[in-house]
Every structure is written in C-alpha cells, then in structure tokens.
Scaffold this active site. Sequence first.
Site, short mmCIF file in Angstrom:
data_model
loop_
_atom_site.label_atom_id
_atom_site.label_comp_id
_atom_site.label_asym_id
_atom_site.label_seq_id
_atom_site.Cartn_x
_atom_site.Cartn_y
_atom_site.Cartn_z
N ASN A 49 0.79 -1.18 -0.11
CA ASN A 49 -0.01 -0.11 0.04
C ASN A 49 0.71 1.34 0.19
O ASN A 49 0.74 2.19 -0.70
CB ASN A 49 -0.97 -0.17 1.30
CG ASN A 49 -2.03 -1.08 1.20
OD1 ASN A 49 -2.28 -1.37 -0.01
ND2 ASN A 49 -2.93 -1.09 2.36
N ARG A 387 -10.02 -4.74 -14.34
CA ARG A 387 -9.04 -5.76 -13.93
C ARG A 387 -9.50 -6.93 -13.99
O ARG A 387 -10.64 -7.38 -13.35
CB ARG A 387 -8.71 -5.22 -12.16
CG ARG A 387 -8.18 -3.91 -12.44
CD ARG A 387 -7.64 -3.81 -10.88
NE ARG A 387 -7.41 -2.48 -10.36
CZ ARG A 387 -6.31 -1.43 -10.74
NH1 ARG A 387 -5.43 -2.27 -11.28
NH2 ARG A 387 -6.40 -0.20 -10.23
N ARG A 417 -4.59 1.33 -13.34
CA ARG A 417 -3.33 1.53 -13.06
C ARG A 417 -2.67 0.26 -12.56
O ARG A 417 -3.07 -0.37 -11.88
CB ARG A 417 -3.18 2.53 -11.91
CG ARG A 417 -1.95 3.19 -11.41
CD ARG A 417 -1.87 4.06 -10.37
NE ARG A 417 -2.17 5.38 -10.81
CZ ARG A 417 -3.15 6.42 -10.36
NH1 ARG A 417 -4.10 5.95 -9.53
NH2 ARG A 417 -3.28 7.48 -10.84
N HIS A 447 -14.82 2.32 -15.44
CA HIS A 447 -14.59 1.75 -13.83
C HIS A 447 -15.78 0.80 -13.61
O HIS A 447 -15.96 0.15 -12.67
CB HIS A 447 -14.15 2.81 -12.75
CG HIS A 447 -13.85 2.10 -11.55
ND1 HIS A 447 -14.56 2.08 -10.53
CD2 HIS A 447 -12.84 1.43 -11.17
CE1 HIS A 447 -14.26 1.60 -9.38
NE2 HIS A 447 -13.18 1.22 -9.88
N TYR A 480 -11.95 -9.91 -1.50
CA TYR A 480 -12.64 -8.73 -1.53
C TYR A 480 -14.02 -8.91 -1.37
O TYR A 480 -14.56 -9.92 -1.68
CB TYR A 480 -12.44 -7.65 -2.90
CG TYR A 480 -11.16 -7.40 -3.08
CD1 TYR A 480 -10.07 -7.80 -2.44
CD2 TYR A 480 -11.05 -6.64 -4.14
CE1 TYR A 480 -8.90 -7.43 -2.80
CE2 TYR A 480 -9.88 -6.20 -4.77
CZ TYR A 480 -8.43 -6.58 -3.94
OH TYR A 480 -7.38 -6.08 -4.34
N HIS A 604 -14.84 -3.97 0.07
CA HIS A 604 -14.89 -3.19 -1.20
C HIS A 604 -16.01 -3.09 -1.65
O HIS A 604 -16.32 -2.19 -2.61
CB HIS A 604 -14.16 -4.27 -2.11
CG HIS A 604 -13.57 -3.43 -3.51
ND1 HIS A 604 -14.30 -3.55 -4.80
CD2 HIS A 604 -12.81 -2.73 -3.78
CE1 HIS A 604 -13.71 -2.96 -5.49
NE2 HIS A 604 -12.93 -2.00 -5.38
#
Length: 736
Positions: A49, A387, A417, A447, A480, A604
């Site tokens: 992180n 992703r 990213r 997204h 998650y 999440h």
Amino acid sequence: MSDTKFLPEHVFNRELSWLEFNARVLEEAQDESNPLLERAKFLAIFASNLDEFFMVRVAGLREQSFGGIAPQDVAADGLEPLTQLHRIAYRTRELVAEQYACWNQSIVPSLERAGLKLLKTKQLSAAQQKSLDKFFTQRVFPVVTPMAIDPSHPTPRFHNRGLYLAANLKRRAGIGPASMFAVVQLPQVLPRFVPVDPESNNEFILLEDVIGTRLSQLFGGYEIEEYGTFRITRDMDVDLLEQEGDDMLRAIEARLRARQRSEAVRLEVSDNLSRTLRNMIVEKEHIHSGSQIESRGYDEVYPIDGMLDMTGLFELLKQVSRDDLLDPPFTPRTPDGLGTGNDLFATIADRDILLHHPFDSFNPVVRFVQQAARDPDVLAIKQTLYRTSGDSPIIKALIEAAENGKQVTALVELQARFDEANNISWARQMERAGVHVVYGFMAMKTHSKLAMVVRQEGKKVRRYIHLGTGNYNPTTALLYTDIGLFTADKDIADDATALFNFLTGYSQNYDWKKLVISPLDLHRHTIELIDEQAERAKAGKEGRILAKINSLVDPATIRALYRASQAGVEIDLVIRGICCLRPGLPGISENIRVRSIVDRFLEHSRIAIFGSGQSQKVFASSADWMPRNFERRVEVMFPIEDPRSRERIVEEIMPVYLADNQRARTLLADGNYQRVVCSGGETPCRSQLQLLGLPAVDGEPSVPKLADSTAKPAKTRKSGKSKKDTKSKSRARKRA
C-alpha cells in the site's frame, strides 16, 4: 447553515486520512490474536500500500511542490502541497518504525518459536554455509550482474522498487580504478527467502545476505570495504495519454516504457549503508534530502532497520506450508438455483439474485459468461473489463464465444493503473479471436462492472444482466467483499444497452430509467438523495442515511451530508479507507457516525440506503464518493429492488457491519480512530465471520436487525497517535 460557512478545518486531509487507513492495516499485523503468518501478510500489504501511495499520491504532490504542476483536485482542507509532503513524511517515518518494530521484536521471535527461522550469516553452521555456497555457484552467479560505476560504466537506471546492493570497493590486484562504487541488483527470478537446507523449508536466509557475503566472488581482484542495500520508488503517476493519437493501445504501451524512466520519489536504505554510499545515490538520482536548500526541508531518504521491501513476505507465505499459522480455509456458498447443474438463465429470468462475495461464490458469475459462450440461443455478449486475473476464465469464455460465432464486445480499460500491460495482452488475444475490443474514452476510465447476455427465446429476445461493485476477477473475489446482481429486468436491460452504446459509440441523449451513470448524473443524483432525506427531517419526518463505501473525499457530497446532519438526519457511514468528513462536530456533523472495518477480507462493496419504510431506496455502486469517480470515470449505481435482495442488504448485511464490536473502529472529530470493544452483556460480533456463518469469538452467530443500528454505539478504546502508542509500538494492539 449555508455552504459558505463550512470551513477548511471541517474536513480532514485526504492523504493523511489515507495514511491512517494504512495504519489500521499495520495494526492487524501488530494484533497477536491474528494467526502468525496472517500478521506477516498484513505487513506485506502495509508495505505494498505504501509503495503505491508514494508512486501515485506523493509523486503528484512532489510535482506540485517542486515542479509547479497544478493539482487535479484542490485539497478541501487548504493545506499546501509542500506542507502535505512534510506531514506525510513525518507520519510515514512513525509508521515504518512501528512496522519494523513489529517485525523485529514480535513476528520474527514468534516465527522462531513456531519453528520457522530467518537466520543471519553468523548463525549458519558449516554444513549450511556449504549448501549456500553451492546455491550461489549454481543459481546466483550465472544470473546476477556486477555493475561498476565509473566514467566508462555510467550509472545504471535503477528499476522502480528493485532491490540493490551498493558497495565501496578497493582494488587489490589487476586492472581498474583504485577504488570504485558498484551495485548489484537482486534478481527477481531467485527466491528472496533462501532455504539454508534444500531438504527443509523451516530455516531461511535473505538473498541479499547470501550475495552480500560473496561480493568478492563477483568483483574479483577487489576488496569489499562496505556494502548495504537500497531500494528506489519512482513516480508512476505518469499520464498515459498526454495527447490523442490514432492508436490508443500503442500510445499507452509507449508511455508505459517511459514510466520506467520516471523520477525517484523515495529512497529506502539499510541503516548500515554508509553516508558516503547514501549520498552517491542521492546525487545520481536527484533525490531530495532535508539538508539541501532546494529541498526546502523535505527528505526522501528513509533508513530502514531490517530487511528492505517487506512485500517480499508474500513470497514467504507461498514457500511455507503451515496451515496452523493461517486463517482457516472457507468454502463460499452457492445460492439456490446457481449451482453447476442449474440453468442460470432460467433462474435469473425467474427472479433477481443478489451475490455477496466472498461469502457467496463467484463461480456463478464465471459460469454466466461460460454458459453464454456455449448456449446456441445466445446471440451476443457485451462486457466491461477493468481488472481481471492472470489466467482469466471469463476472458477465455469471451474468446470461446467469439470462436463460436457470437457477437462479442469487450470494453477493456487500458488505463487501469498497474494493470495496463496485463490488459493490453488480453485485448490483443481477444482481438485475434474475433472479439470486438474497444478501449473506452481518452479522458475517462471505464470503472463500471457490467455484463450483458442477449438470448433468443422463441420469438422474443431477452437480455440478462450482471452488475457488480467489484472486478471480474475470480482471484480477488475470494479476498474482497463485493456485491453482485443478476437481473433480467427490462428497464435495467434497456439502460445497460444504452450504456454499452455510449461506451462504444458515444451514443447520448438517452432517458435513463433505473441505472445512474457517471460522469452524466451520478454526482447530482447522490446529492439529491442526501438532500431528500434532509427535507424529510425538516418536515418532521424520519430522515435516515446508511452508506458503505471505500472512500469519502468529494467536498460537495460532504457538505450535503453536513446539511443533512444539521437537519436532523441520522447518518451511519462504514468507510474502509479515506474519510475527509469530520464527524461529531457540534452544530455541523453531530448526527454522523463513521466506522472503519478492515479484517481478513478487504471491504470493497459499495452500498447506499436512503430513508426507511416504504420510501426506502437501496443502491449498490461501482463508485466511491470521490471527485474522480463522479467526474472522470464511467461508473454505474444500480437499484436493489427485488424484495428478497433488499431485505438481505437492509436486514442482514448492513446491520452486521454496524454491530461489529471486534474489528471496527469509530472515527472521532479529532481524526483519531477508537477501537470498538464488546461491553459487558453484548454479543460479540465480528462481521466477516458472521457473514461466513461462523461464530464470532464464541457462541452462535447472530444477525442484528437494522433497527438496532441507531442504538448507542459500543464502548470504544482509543488507538492511533497517542504518546503511549509511540512508546510501545510493537505491543500496541490495533485493528484495521
């Protein structure tokens, strides 16, 4: 109170709030009630992180402070970029000191007691030294590259987050300068934790110690006067699309190569590295040092008391087979009608189905695409991909569908990213198979998480939709927490069709029925939903807002929540990470309560509940309440309308998070977080265990009702930046 009366001191700084989130991750490593290797894993997560924080957020502030670059989003708290950098550096040094105290004083001794030893060179037996000599000769020597640095050997470009040995050498014989500076990169193809006995995985030595004590074999004819390790973090916040071009994929590939040559933003050095060696690296990499006038007191050098790069602990967890030192495994539930023997389309046609991962299996989502690929009645599949996993069964199913002659469209976000290269690879594979691949917009990331299957059923065509808060990644779906929804609702299907047309062809002027889209109207609609509850409270009716998100940064949304609080709306927020809203301010936010939960799974999911009773509105979303999600991304907020799905969120999922008294912390008005403790007479509630259907500490799991969520909060104990914590960091028991 009007917006103009909300002052900068009424909000927290975004970057400092993020650091406190990472502090809560670190607290998981410090908590001795967690299994030992899980504690090591949290140290690795903390380090990973922090790496990304420096590569992106600190890099941006550095450009603003020293390069005159204007910020993308102005800090609502009013702190200047350089002031933020100084405060970040101060807090980071505190946290890194805690990190290494935890590792050196607690986890390493505990590992030894558990039979896992990390040895130093002086602790090795003659037999172990012989074994490592063989390892060095056979595996290290052919791979590693000694690099002298002098006028004929220019300084190499140190890789981002690469681990290096630096040494001062003195010539004893042969050719070459009398003394020189040299470096050796630790090859990533070799294990960081080297077993000292090839037949056992219980005793290890660090790769840098193996190579460091044998540097004389790499630099023959030279005496090693001193050596140490260093690691550089670079600016990865490079604009991948500085200007429009004909080929977005090729443009991003070129920028990815350029990113590897970006400026250094942090230098980590082992504390035994001499100041001479340290200064040589600082000078060659143009790193800011607090002693330099141009640095204005900002210091990017971080001496480390221990092994550099604790992300390497992820590797240790893979090498060691000790289930007794890990969380017990679990098996996700498969909802009725979604098993391998069921027709998914028939089940979805019958009713909406809510999935709560990882407690509910992600396999039905994979099977949704796989069944569509093989179903002769399926005409088309459309899907967004932000992703996904390295060996993605979903992408393989899309390729299979295209090969089977179906119309397949995949929107691959090339600007996700640190997943750009992976997504480029998948995009090319799908294009070769006949999938129609598009890359979204130049100025915005896509997204949203959305999949649509178009199926011929008799004389009618029916559309089946999956919407989610998380990525189409079966691996992270086990790590998650996320919400997914299967539906065949016609209005949602119409909206999904319009959204894909918008993404692939800029089609606009559509009258949205149920989905709320950014950057079109998600921001406005969110504030309207908040204001609606404020108006209810002003009219003497009950106003209620509950939200579970990852980050709350957007100033306009924060002001709307403040207005709602002033009107008397009761607001409970479960925010895992950044929270710029300051709760509990008299006359401003005294009706707002904020808690953070970080536990075994990364929280999440994004859920929002407005109102109560018949007028209650329930949503899930791919977006956090941040400017980037509202303004610079394509996001989807979708309603949960099916009575059973609504009941599950309102009466089961959210109440458990609000009742957690084992892994929750409440945010105070001064910025500190207090650990929620289970007071006498209360039933222990660890939300993630209860959602797994396991006992929380002891006793049977119980699910509190939402009506209980407005009761007095559980007792808390303070954590964070107290003097006591600073003096006894390794003993502090904190939760993320």
